[in-house]
Design a protein around this motif. Structure first.
Motif, short mmCIF file in Angstrom:
data_model
loop_
_atom_site.label_atom_id
_atom_site.label_comp_id
_atom_site.label_asym_id
_atom_site.label_seq_id
_atom_site.Cartn_x
_atom_site.Cartn_y
_atom_site.Cartn_z
N GLU A 1 4.20 2.22 -12.94
CA GLU A 1 5.22 1.23 -13.29
C GLU A 1 6.55 1.86 -13.70
N ASP A 2 6.52 3.02 -14.33
CA ASP A 2 7.75 3.68 -14.75
C ASP A 2 8.47 4.35 -13.59
N TYR A 3 7.77 4.57 -12.47
CA TYR A 3 8.34 5.29 -11.33
C TYR A 3 8.81 4.38 -10.20
N CYS A 4 8.22 3.21 -10.09
CA CYS A 4 8.44 2.39 -8.89
C CYS A 4 8.53 0.91 -9.25
N PRO A 5 9.63 0.25 -8.87
CA PRO A 5 9.76 -1.18 -9.14
C PRO A 5 9.10 -2.06 -8.07
N GLY A 6 8.49 -1.45 -7.05
CA GLY A 6 7.82 -2.24 -6.02
C GLY A 6 8.71 -2.70 -4.89
N THR A 7 9.93 -2.21 -4.84
CA THR A 7 10.90 -2.66 -3.85
C THR A 7 10.36 -2.57 -2.43
N THR A 8 9.78 -1.44 -2.07
CA THR A 8 9.26 -1.27 -0.70
C THR A 8 8.11 -2.22 -0.43
N ASP A 9 7.29 -2.51 -1.44
CA ASP A 9 6.19 -3.48 -1.27
C ASP A 9 6.74 -4.86 -0.90
N PHE A 10 7.78 -5.29 -1.61
CA PHE A 10 8.39 -6.60 -1.36
C PHE A 10 9.02 -6.68 0.02
N VAL A 11 9.77 -5.65 0.39
CA VAL A 11 10.45 -5.63 1.68
C VAL A 11 9.43 -5.58 2.82
N THR A 12 8.42 -4.73 2.67
CA THR A 12 7.38 -4.61 3.70
C THR A 12 6.65 -5.93 3.90
N ALA A 13 6.32 -6.61 2.81
CA ALA A 13 5.63 -7.90 2.91
C ALA A 13 6.52 -8.94 3.59
N ALA A 14 7.77 -9.03 3.17
CA ALA A 14 8.70 -10.03 3.72
C ALA A 14 8.92 -9.84 5.22
N LYS A 15 8.93 -8.59 5.67
CA LYS A 15 9.15 -8.29 7.08
C LYS A 15 7.87 -8.27 7.91
N GLY A 16 6.71 -8.41 7.24
CA GLY A 16 5.45 -8.36 7.97
C GLY A 16 5.16 -6.99 8.55
N LYS A 17 5.55 -5.96 7.86
CA LYS A 17 5.34 -4.58 8.32
C LYS A 17 4.17 -3.96 7.55
N GLY A 18 3.86 -2.70 7.87
CA GLY A 18 2.78 -2.00 7.18
C GLY A 18 1.47 -2.75 7.35
N SER A 19 0.74 -2.87 6.28
CA SER A 19 -0.56 -3.56 6.36
C SER A 19 -0.42 -5.06 6.57
N PHE A 20 0.79 -5.59 6.42
CA PHE A 20 1.03 -7.02 6.58
C PHE A 20 1.21 -7.44 8.04
N GLU A 21 1.22 -6.47 8.96
CA GLU A 21 1.44 -6.79 10.38
C GLU A 21 0.47 -7.85 10.89
N ALA A 22 -0.79 -7.78 10.49
CA ALA A 22 -1.79 -8.74 10.96
C ALA A 22 -1.54 -10.14 10.40
N LEU A 23 -0.84 -10.22 9.26
CA LEU A 23 -0.58 -11.50 8.61
C LEU A 23 0.78 -12.07 8.95
N GLY A 24 1.69 -11.22 9.39
CA GLY A 24 3.06 -11.65 9.62
C GLY A 24 3.85 -11.59 8.33
#
Length: 109
Positions: free
Chosen positions: A12-35
């Protein structure tokens, strides 16, 4: 699809989760199957050994998440380079609690 993300409390002190949010919104990474996904909750595992992650996954589901993702800090160790040693037990417990039909992604990006 609405997604809930469980992250490592140690990062939590190192990462605000920004890449997680962007990846989910764009349907990239593990979210590809979900869109493209809308993050409806972003919460920590509750600390080692991750027992609270099961209750938190259920809470996310009860509040509208249609799938749960373990953040890459748990699976891959991003950004500190130390994957969670309790990951497999945590993942299995979440899947048992939510059922085989409820999608649980093993990482985010």
């Amino acid at each position: 699809m609405k997604i809930g993300i469980i992250r490592c409390q140690q990062t939590e002190d190192y990462c605000p989760g920004t890449t997680d949010f962007v990846t989910a919104a764009k349907g990239k990474g593990s979210f590809e199957a979900l869109g493209a996904c809308e993050v409806v909750g972003f919460i920590s595992c509750g600390g080692c050994p991750g027992k609270r992650a099961v209750l938190r996954a259920r809470m996310l589901r009860d509040r509208g998440a249609e799938a749960i993702a373990l953040a890459s800090c748990i699976t891959k160790g991003n950004p500190i380079g130390f994957p969670c040693p309790n990951r497999d037990m945590m993942l299995a417990a979440i899947r048992r609690k939510l059922g085989d039909d409820f999608p649980v992604l093993e990482y985010t990006h």
